[in-house]
Design a protein around this motif. Structure first.
Motif, PDB file in Angstrom:
ATOM      1  N   UNK A  40      -6.026   4.971   3.509  1.00 55.09           N
ATOM      2  CA  UNK A  40      -5.389   3.976   4.377  1.00 55.09           C
ATOM      3  C   UNK A  40      -4.214   4.602   5.127  1.00 55.09           C
ATOM      4  N   UNK A  41      -3.419   5.436   4.421  1.00 54.54           N
ATOM      5  CA  UNK A  41      -2.264   6.046   5.082  1.00 54.54           C
ATOM      6  C   UNK A  41      -2.716   6.992   6.194  1.00 54.54           C
ATOM      7  N   UNK A  62       3.328   2.548  12.917  1.00 52.67           N
ATOM      8  CA  UNK A  62       2.454   2.840  11.762  1.00 52.67           C
ATOM      9  C   UNK A  62       3.061   3.865  10.822  1.00 52.67           C
ATOM     10  N   UNK A  65       5.174   2.102   8.538  1.00 56.53           N
ATOM     11  CA  UNK A  65       4.335   1.375   7.573  1.00 56.53           C
ATOM     12  C   UNK A  65       3.872   2.329   6.468  1.00 56.53           C
ATOM     13  N   UNK A  68       6.674   2.878   3.843  1.00 56.08           N
ATOM     14  CA  UNK A  68       6.805   1.724   2.951  1.00 56.08           C
ATOM     15  C   UNK A  68       5.607   1.633   2.029  1.00 56.08           C
ATOM     16  N   UNK A  69       4.418   1.871   2.604  1.00 55.05           N
ATOM     17  CA  UNK A  69       3.195   1.789   1.808  1.00 55.05           C
ATOM     18  C   UNK A  69       3.210   2.783   0.658  1.00 55.05           C
ATOM     19  N   UNK A  72       5.410   1.490  -2.122  1.00 55.21           N
ATOM     20  CA  UNK A  72       4.753   0.414  -2.861  1.00 55.21           C
ATOM     21  C   UNK A  72       3.659   0.981  -3.756  1.00 55.21           C
ATOM     22  N   UNK A  75       5.119   2.623  -6.849  1.00 55.58           N
ATOM     23  CA  UNK A  75       5.552   1.713  -7.920  1.00 55.58           C
ATOM     24  C   UNK A  75       4.350   1.062  -8.589  1.00 55.58           C
TER      25      UNK A  75
ATOM     26  N   UNK B 134       2.803  -7.019   7.856  1.00 53.12           N
ATOM     27  CA  UNK B 134       3.165  -5.951   6.932  1.00 53.12           C
ATOM     28  C   UNK B 134       4.288  -6.382   5.993  1.00 53.12           C
ATOM     29  N   UNK B 137       2.773  -8.142   3.380  1.00 51.38           N
ATOM     30  CA  UNK B 137       2.140  -7.251   2.400  1.00 51.38           C
ATOM     31  C   UNK B 137       3.150  -6.860   1.328  1.00 51.38           C
ATOM     32  N   UNK B 141       3.040  -7.690  -2.715  1.00 50.89           N
ATOM     33  CA  UNK B 141       3.135  -6.695  -3.783  1.00 50.89           C
ATOM     34  C   UNK B 141       4.279  -7.031  -4.726  1.00 50.89           C
ATOM     35  N   UNK B 145       3.976  -7.487  -8.736  1.00 54.04           N
ATOM     36  CA  UNK B 145       4.782  -6.759  -9.720  1.00 54.04           C
ATOM     37  C   UNK B 145       5.589  -7.710 -10.595  1.00 54.04           C
ATOM     38  N   UNK B 178      -4.157  -4.115   3.064  1.00 54.64           N
ATOM     39  CA  UNK B 178      -3.408  -3.155   3.875  1.00 54.64           C
ATOM     40  C   UNK B 178      -4.329  -2.449   4.864  1.00 54.64           C
ATOM     41  N   UNK B 179      -5.559  -2.143   4.426  1.00 57.57           N
ATOM     42  CA  UNK B 179      -6.536  -1.532   5.334  1.00 57.57           C
ATOM     43  C   UNK B 179      -6.788  -2.460   6.519  1.00 57.57           C
ATOM     44  N   UNK B 185      -3.384  -3.746  13.393  1.00 58.63           N
ATOM     45  CA  UNK B 185      -2.387  -3.125  14.256  1.00 58.63           C
ATOM     46  C   UNK B 185      -3.084  -2.270  15.311  1.00 58.63           C
TER      47      UNK B 185
END
Lengths: 93, 484
Positions: A40-41, A62, A65, A68-69, A72, A75, B134, B137, B141, B145, B178-179, B185
């Motif tokens: 995805x990244x 992006x 994003x 940040x992704x 996340x 974690x 986003x 998103x 999450x 958590x 997220x995908x 986007x």
């Protein structure tokens, strides 16, 4: 170039998803989730490159994003590993 | 004070609470969390009042940057209703929980529980106010958590397994979401909900993005057939945690699906896509109902009933064009939240009194705790959809949407679900109110009153449907126009 990156991203997503569904062991599932995340990244990076304005290396949104992704996903991986480890400790007792 | 400051308070207050709890420790955790949740209820009520008076949404552009550069927070009627619901249920949980989670001594259990309670509240508020996919998103999450550790609070192998399974389902769901966001986007060049609705063009990329996001959210909401994680996770947690998980946490991802389908891309999704979600919802109603009928343990029965009730939430998607569909779904979300929270907490008290939550051990337990039994019955009536409860109003709105759109087959699903719910609720109730004398037990009046208050909140949307209906329509131009 963008096409190659796009294909790489989608194959990583496919591999990760396959692993997530097929593997029974928690550790392998967690690793597959990370492969999926990498896909995805990479896709976000590809989208950034594709959407670049003239004179810029890439669209910055992006990329933000992705950062940040990653935090996340990190974690999430930590939490999942912790749970898997506690489960393993329970099994040992 | 500027009304938009309320939106920031609503998100930051619970987070400030979380941060304060850590240095002050478990002994103070309860007081800090309760104070924060009371303030949070006040903020939610103020937001609702402002929206109600101004008859328009409250908008806040963070840092003064308007989209597409900045990120917006936005509270419309939908957000206000959900903010109030969350604030009330979280406060009721804070009233119910101390006997289990606050012994006065410094324990890890009390530190984690109160931090997570504030965390769930912060995440839910962010989901209801976020206006950027986003940002949402990250909120989703944060919710995961906070929710996963709640599942395994009582320790033991079974709950750890349930928590890990929940986390893996949730992580796959959020990865797919997220995908979808990445593709969205790529297709639209913005992630602001308002921006997307003005630039989105139907096409394969957009459809793929919506499909991926919806599947991810369905996995997190435990929509059939992705519901496998829910029953062990919700049934194994401590009662107050089950109440939070079943009443609130699953509604977070559902709310995002509503934002996506009704606000971001209304009218761009073909009718067949909605039918698929409707079929999955029907599957949930039937499978959840049948499984609930077969359970021997009260908490598992209630958890399977959550699976079934989530099905109703997704019946609104095939009837998107009808003005009754969205309020019907939101009424269902709210009344299910109150009824299910009351039911899990009542089940916790009854199981404690009887020493087990097996249905055959619970015989006559209602006679020793009439207030709890009464709240349990009210919640069961609302879930079954008997008038004048909130559950009835929700199912009535969904039924009228089904008939006015000519899709009568969803009415069959609603009727079948009502019959099944009547069946499994009867199974749960008949031992509780049976005429067997149980030894008297000492029960806490505050806990009983908290449960009763929740059960009464589940009735309110059925008795006074007009106010919430009006509130739901504020800040939603398309919905206003569609009303006759």
């Amino acid at each position: 170039m963008i096409t190659i990156f796009g294909i790489c991203a989608s194959s990583l997503v496919g591999l990760g998803l396959y692993g997530l569904i097929v593997h029974p062991s928690p550790l392998r599932k967690i690793l597959s989730f990370n492969v999926l995340g990498c896909g995805i990244f990479l896709l976000l990076g590809t989208i950034a490159r594709r959407g670049a304005d003239a004179g810029l290396g890439g669209d910055p949104v992006p990329q933000a994003l992705v950062i940040t992704g990653i935090v996340v996903a990190f974690s999430a991986t930590a939490l999942a590993l912790m749970l898997a480890r506690s489960l393993n400790d329970e099994d040992d007792q | 004070m500027n009304a938009s400051a309320l939106l920031i308070l609503s998100i930051t207050l619970p987070i400030i609470g979380m941060v304060l709890i850590i240095p002050f420790g478990g002994r103070w955790a309860r007081n800090i969390a309760t104070a924060v949740l009371i303030l949070n209820l006040g903020v939610a009520a103020l937001i609702t009042a402002v929206i109600q008076c101004k008859r328009q949404a409250i908008v806040y552009a963070s840092g003064g940057w308007a989209p597409p550069l900045g990120i917006q927070l936005r509270a419309d009627g939908l957000s206000a209703v959900m903010l109030l619901t969350t604030a009330l249920i979280a406060l009721a949980a804070a009233v119910y929980a101390p006997r289990e989670f606050s012994s006065g001594a410094e324990t890890r259990k009390s530190l984690t529980f109160w931090t997570l309670l504030a965390g769930v509240c912060a995440a839910m508020n962010t989901i209801f106010l976020g206006n950027d996919f986003f940002n949402l998103y990250v909120a989703l999450e944060l919710l995961t958590f906070a929710a996963v550790p709640l599942v395994c609070m009582s320790g033991g192998k079974a709950t750890l397994e349930a928590a890990l399974r929940y986390l893996l389902f949730a992580l796959s769901g959020s990865a797919l979401y997220l995908l979808g966001v990445a593709l969205l986007y790529g297709a639209c060049g913005t992630l602001d909900i308002g921006g997307i609705s003005s630039v989105a063009q139907p096409g394969p990329t957009l459809w793929a993005a919506i499909a991926l996001m919806t599947i991810g959210l369905a996995a997190k909401t435990a929509l059939f057939p992705l519901h496998l994680w829910l029953p062990p996770a919700h049934a194994g947690a401590p009662p107050v945690a089950s109440a939070l998980l079943s009443a609130l946490v699953v509604k977070g991802s559902f709310f995002l699906a509503v934002r996506l389908w009704f606000d971001a891309v209304p009218g761009l999704i073909g009718a067949q896509a909605g039918q698929i979600l409707g079929i999955m919802g029907t599957g949930a109603i039937v499978a959840g109902g049948v499984m609930a009928l077969r359970q021997e343990r009260l908490k598992l029965l209630i958890a399977y009933s959550t699976v079934a009730q989530i099905g109703y939430l997704f019946l609104m998607f095939p009837m998107m064009g009808q003005p009754e569909a969205l309020p019907g779904g939101m009424f269902q979300a709210v009344s299910h939240a109150f009824a299910k929270a009351a039911m899990f907490m009542a089940a916790g008290l009854m199981a404690e009194a009887a020493g087990s939550d097996r249905l055959d051990c619970l015989r006559g337990v209602g006679r020793t705790m009439p207030l709890t039994a009464c709240a349990f019955i009210l919640a069961a009536l609302s879930l079954t959809g008997i008038p004048p409860t909130g559950g009835f109003a929700a199912k009535w709105l969904l039924l009228s949407a089904a008939f006015s759109s000519g899709q009568w087959w969803w009415a069959l699903a609603i009727f079948a679900g009502g019959l099944l719910a009547g069946g499994y609720m009867f199974r749960a109730l008949s031992p509780v109110i049976s005429n067997v004398t149980q030894p008297a037990v000492k029960i806490s009046r505050t806990q009983e009153l908290a449960i009763l208050a929740l059960a009464i909140c589940a009735l309110l949307p059925g008795i006074f449907p007009q106010k919430p209906l009006e509130l739901l329509s504020i800040g939603r131009p398309k919905f206003e126009e569609a009303r006759p």
